[in-house]
Enzyme design. Sequence first.
Site, mmCIF file in Angstrom:
data_model
loop_
_atom_site.group_PDB
_atom_site.id
_atom_site.type_symbol
_atom_site.label_atom_id
_atom_site.label_comp_id
_atom_site.label_asym_id
_atom_site.label_seq_id
_atom_site.Cartn_x
_atom_site.Cartn_y
_atom_site.Cartn_z
ATOM 1 N N THR A 197 -39.951 51.925 8.378
ATOM 2 C CA THR A 197 -39.053 51.927 7.213
ATOM 3 C C THR A 197 -38.670 53.551 6.946
ATOM 4 O OG1 THR A 197 -38.584 51.538 4.953
ATOM 5 C CG2 THR A 197 -40.765 51.484 5.619
ATOM 6 N N GLY A 226 -33.305 54.337 -0.872
ATOM 7 C CA GLY A 226 -34.651 54.088 -1.525
ATOM 8 C C GLY A 226 -34.338 53.014 -2.664
ATOM 9 N N ASP A 280 -38.024 54.121 4.037
ATOM 10 C CA ASP A 280 -38.568 54.435 2.731
ATOM 11 C C ASP A 280 -40.051 54.628 2.795
ATOM 12 O OD1 ASP A 280 -35.929 53.295 2.133
ATOM 13 O OD2 ASP A 280 -36.695 51.368 1.481
ATOM 14 N N ARG A 292 -30.327 56.312 8.309
ATOM 15 C CA ARG A 292 -31.072 55.474 9.122
ATOM 16 C C ARG A 292 -30.633 55.771 10.645
ATOM 17 N NH1 ARG A 292 -30.753 50.362 5.811
ATOM 18 N NH2 ARG A 292 -30.036 49.418 7.591
ATOM 19 N N ARG A 338 -31.300 41.116 8.611
ATOM 20 C CA ARG A 338 -32.082 40.932 7.529
ATOM 21 C C ARG A 338 -32.114 39.219 7.329
ATOM 22 N NH1 ARG A 338 -33.486 45.377 4.549
ATOM 23 N NH2 ARG A 338 -32.192 47.158 4.820
ATOM 24 N N GLY A 384 -33.757 46.284 8.018
ATOM 25 C CA GLY A 384 -33.105 47.403 8.218
ATOM 26 C C GLY A 384 -33.419 48.473 9.432
ATOM 27 N N GLY A 441 -40.314 46.354 7.808
ATOM 28 C CA GLY A 441 -40.778 46.706 6.776
ATOM 29 C C GLY A 441 -41.477 45.704 5.951
ATOM 30 N N ASN A 442 -41.551 45.772 4.543
ATOM 31 C CA ASN A 442 -42.291 44.949 3.671
ATOM 32 C C ASN A 442 -41.806 43.420 4.212
ATOM 33 O OD1 ASN A 442 -44.324 46.548 2.386
ATOM 34 N ND2 ASN A 442 -42.446 47.543 1.218
HETATM 35 O O1 F6P Z 1 -35.195 49.411 3.460
HETATM 36 C C1 F6P Z 1 -34.740 50.436 4.008
HETATM 37 C C2 F6P Z 1 -33.032 50.738 3.346
HETATM 38 O O2 F6P Z 1 -32.487 51.619 4.274
HETATM 39 C C3 F6P Z 1 -33.498 50.998 1.829
HETATM 40 O O3 F6P Z 1 -33.609 52.267 1.536
HETATM 41 C C4 F6P Z 1 -31.759 50.515 1.596
HETATM 42 O O4 F6P Z 1 -31.928 50.272 0.063
HETATM 43 C C5 F6P Z 1 -31.557 49.297 2.283
HETATM 44 O O5 F6P Z 1 -32.486 49.672 3.604
HETATM 45 C C6 F6P Z 1 -30.243 49.300 2.735
HETATM 46 O O6 F6P Z 1 -29.955 47.991 3.434
HETATM 47 P P1 F6P Z 1 -28.726 47.752 4.233
HETATM 48 O O7 F6P Z 1 -28.540 48.498 5.335
HETATM 49 O O8 F6P Z 1 -28.906 46.271 4.311
HETATM 50 O O9 F6P Z 1 -27.578 47.747 3.190
#
Ligand code: F6P
Length: 357
Positions: free
Chosen positions: A136, A181, A138, A284, A76, A12, A113-114
Amino acid sequence: MKRRIGILTSGGDCPGLNATIRGVAKACYERFGNDVEIVGIEDGYFGLINNMCREMNQSDFSGILTTGGTIFGTKRTPFKKMQVVEDDNVDKVKAMKNTYKKQKLDCLLTLGGNGTHKTANLLSEEGLNVIGLPKTIDNDIWGTSVTFGFHTAVNTATDVIDRLHSTANSHGRILVCEIMGNKAGWLTLYAGIAGGADMIVIPEIPYDIEKLAEACEKRKDKRFAILAVAEGAYDIKEAKMKKKERAAYRAENGITTATSRIAKQIEEMIGNEARVCVPGHMLRGGSPSAYDRVLATKFGVHAAKLISKEKYGYAVAMIKDNVSENPLSEVAGKTKFVPQDDQLVKTARDIGISFGD
Ligand code: F6P
């Protein structure tokens, strides 16, 4: 000595990715002058698998300090699928190593991130020279006290909660704000305190709906209440379930999100109107805060230092207020959760914020 550096952003996005890329690039041009070449890899590991690479010029890194998102794009590409050959018959690890070779890279910088760190570690174990940078909103990367993007997201989430106060008060409503989160509640905890929420609900502290209703009841004379709820929150019953079991339980019972369920239950229990607010991806987006710009620059400069020392297989980190690094192998695959007895949790409790426990 010529150095060819590949950079990718994965997972993300968040504010501060471009500021970090700029920090790395500027520090590399400063240190290595004409002896450095930077290759931008598009859409994270997907681009590395598919050799989607761009030759960068020094000027490409100007004017991006304040911009949101990532100039390289991101995707991702889940770690759990990295070593699985799917229908397209592509051996992803082999493909990534091929691109690294084809592009004649001396090292690869992965901003993420992780999940990103896990794949970075895998590539490092496969013999590539990799350096990870902790991104991140998070703030849940193990081994670093802070990640870039977090501070900006706290500001944005706080602004959202701030704005809920007046409308909640006008209507005498309960406002349940869902904050990103999924696993860790850092963002909700910080924004909840900064925004003056009455209740903070995070995955690390499963909630009891009766306790949340009690806390709302106590605020009845104030006309309104604000709950900051992490998207990954669950109640005490669900806390006993495994992830899949919980998902099945929610599907069976028509529960979409923790926030919508909390709002519905509280409305039924105490009789006040309750509404949900989901800022979602707004958290974000946008320009990084001044703090994140500085942090991103420090992290970027540190990555350039590691490159000059040829110190690979590490993840840049903030350790005891110093920018440093951890071996990727030590941090990859670990999540930094909010400890139940975290000082900030105690601070919140000390001013009467309820965690619903
Ligand atoms: O890891 C960052 C994050 O914003 C999380 O807080 C959230 O759960 C996730 O990414 C949402 O991801 P996406 O943008 O793929 O829906």
